[in-house]
Design a protein around this motif. Structure first.
Motif, PDB file in Angstrom:
ATOM      1  N   ASN A 267       0.830  -1.214   0.000  1.00 47.62           N
ATOM      2  CA  ASN A 267       0.000   0.000   0.000  1.00 47.62           C
ATOM      3  C   ASN A 267       0.861   1.259   0.000  1.00 47.62           C
ATOM      4  O   ASN A 267       0.589   2.208  -0.724  1.00 47.62           O
ATOM      5  CB  ASN A 267      -0.917   0.030   1.226  1.00 47.62           C
ATOM      6  N   ASN A 271       1.434   3.986  -3.110  1.00 48.51           N
ATOM      7  CA  ASN A 271       1.192   5.423  -3.001  1.00 48.51           C
ATOM      8  C   ASN A 271       2.384   6.205  -3.534  1.00 48.51           C
ATOM      9  O   ASN A 271       2.225   7.200  -4.236  1.00 48.51           O
ATOM     10  CB  ASN A 271       0.925   5.807  -1.550  1.00 48.51           C
ATOM     11  N   GLU A 274       2.409   5.933  -7.274  1.00 45.27           N
ATOM     12  CA  GLU A 274       1.326   6.730  -7.869  1.00 45.27           C
ATOM     13  C   GLU A 274       1.600   8.230  -7.755  1.00 45.27           C
ATOM     14  O   GLU A 274       1.056   9.019  -8.530  1.00 45.27           O
ATOM     15  CB  GLU A 274      -0.011   6.380  -7.194  1.00 45.27           C
ATOM     16  N   LYS A 324      -7.437  10.328  -5.872  1.00 40.77           N
ATOM     17  CA  LYS A 324      -7.215   9.614  -7.134  1.00 40.77           C
ATOM     18  C   LYS A 324      -8.534   9.131  -7.719  1.00 40.77           C
ATOM     19  O   LYS A 324      -9.407   8.681  -6.973  1.00 40.77           O
ATOM     20  CB  LYS A 324      -6.312   8.397  -6.882  1.00 40.77           C
ATOM     21  N   GLY A 331      -5.926   2.650   1.626  1.00 40.98           N
ATOM     22  CA  GLY A 331      -4.567   2.089   1.665  1.00 40.98           C
ATOM     23  C   GLY A 331      -3.785   2.465   2.908  1.00 40.98           C
ATOM     24  O   GLY A 331      -3.276   1.606   3.627  1.00 40.98           O
TER      25      GLY A 331
HETATM   26 MG    MG Z   1      -3.155   4.010  -1.814  1.00 38.70          MG
END
Ligand code: MG
Ligand code: ADP
Length: 364
Positions: A267, A271, A274, A324, A331
């Motif tokens: 997780n 992140n 991303e 997002k 997460g």
């Molecule tokens: Mg996340």
């Protein structure tokens, strides 16, 4: 009067019965002690002349009246004022009374003042208590409505998150039904269906993970293995990202629930990835620290991504908070829950446009 006081004493409102009984005893003792003091001085037993003590006795009587009013409200204030006045009167008008110190009118006034103080203090106390109760009820209602609102919010977010992939699946099925030109069209439609299913699968998994209590099954595992497993899952998304691993004693074993710990790392790494859509550095540091006689594993996950602005930084621990389009906003919470189940803690610091650092500390 005593019975009504005793009844009040036995009827706890918010306070424990014990506190009520204790207060009742203190009150009775105060009244008795002060009254006995009056009679002893009246009878000349203390060798003090009565009139020199008058103002002290008069003032002392306010003590139980005020306590009675503060502890039991109006009823208590009146009851103690009445009891105190009755006990006080013989000492000023009775056979033992030192008449001559004060006139009858003055005594009547004193008794009236006792009553007034008992009533006014009691009324104020009652008002105060009513307000406190109102506030308490209001805050309980607020909490309940917040809870309901959060459930409502959760349902609408989940419904929304479920609807998007479902619509996409329906769209792709329609396309398949219309028998698109050849293999490619079919493969694209099926690919679309698969992606939507994966999204739904992830949502359901995260919801379950978020709502389930984290029960751990501990086993010895090294930090290197944990990080490798997490990165392995994400390797297809690491292309444009340069990875920097600094692991101190990477093969030292720690006891954690490795599946869950890996989940937490995935997780957090996701992140970071991303946050760097056009590439960047992902730095992972780990070391062992001695903290208050205990050994702790400290893990830093740093990215050079978009960062988090101050307003968002306060909200990232809220369930379903996401910036997002395909995010679930669960997460960080799942990672935090897993780390905390291990007795550790997770902290996130970030600077907008510069990057984010996640600090994980776990006792081992
Ligand atoms: Mg996340
Ligand atoms: N490394 C990071 N860099 C920038 N923003 C982050 C980072 N980690 C978390 N965030 C912010 O916190 C939000 C919540 O994260 P998370 O709970 O993982 O949910 P999700 O990733 O599904 O949005 C993200 O939407 C993002 O705005």
């Amino acid at each position: 009067v005593t019975r009504s006081l005793a009844a009040a004493a036995l009827k706890p409102v918010g306070l424990t019965r014990r506190v009520y009984l204790f207060r009742f005893v203190v009150l009775v003792v105060a009244i008795v002690v002060i009254a006995v003091g009056h009679y002893l001085t009246d009878a000349g037993l203390l060798g003090i002349r009565k009139h020199s003590l008058h103002s002290v006795e008069y003032l002392l009587n306010f003590l139980p009246i005020l306590l009675g009013a503060l502890w039991y409200g109006l009823r208590g204030g009146i009851a103690t004022a009445v009891v105190v006045s009755i006990l006080y009167l013989p000492s000023v008008i009775g056979p033992l009374g030192t008449s001559g110190v004060l006139t009858t009118t003055e005594r009547a006034l004193e008794v009236i003042v006792y009553g007034a103080v008992g009533i006014i203090t009691g009324l104020l106390t009652d008002r105060e208590n009513r307000r406190t109760r109102q506030l308490l009820r209001a805050s309980e209602e607020l909490q309940k409505s917040r809870y309901l609102a959060s459930i409502g919010q959760m349902v609408s977010i989940v419904a929304h998150d479920v609807r998007n992939p479902l619509q996409s699946i329906q769209l792709n099925i329609d396309m398949l039904r219309m028998e698109p030109g050849g293999r490619e069209g079919r493969a694209a439609a099926i690919g679309g269906i698969e992606r939507s299913l994966a999204l739904l699968d992830m949502l359901v998994r995260q919801l379950l993970e978020y709502s389930k209590p984290a029960e751990l099954s501990l086993s010895p595992v090294s930090i290197r293995v944990l990080i490798d497993e997490a990165l392995d899952v994400l390797k297809s998304r690491l292309n444009s990202i340069s990875l920097h691993l600094h692991l101190e004693q990477p093969d030292r074993e720690i006891r954690v629930d490795s599946a869950k710990f890996v989940r937490a790392l995935i997780n957090l790494f996701s992140n970071a990835i991303e946050a760097m859509p056009s590439g960047g550095d992902l730095k992972i540091h780990s070391r062992f620290l001695e903290n208050e006689g205990r050994t702790e594993l400290k893990l830093l996950i740093e990215d050079t991504g978009i960062g988090i602005n101050e307003a968002d930084l306060e909200r990232i621990y809220e369930p379903f908070f996401t910036t997002k389009p395909n995010g679930t906003g669960l997460g960080i919470l799942i990672s935090k829950k897993i780390i905390e189940a291990h007795g550790g803690k997770l902290e996130i610091t970030s600077k907008l446009h510069e990057g984010t650092t996640v600090e994980v500390q776990v006792p081992i």
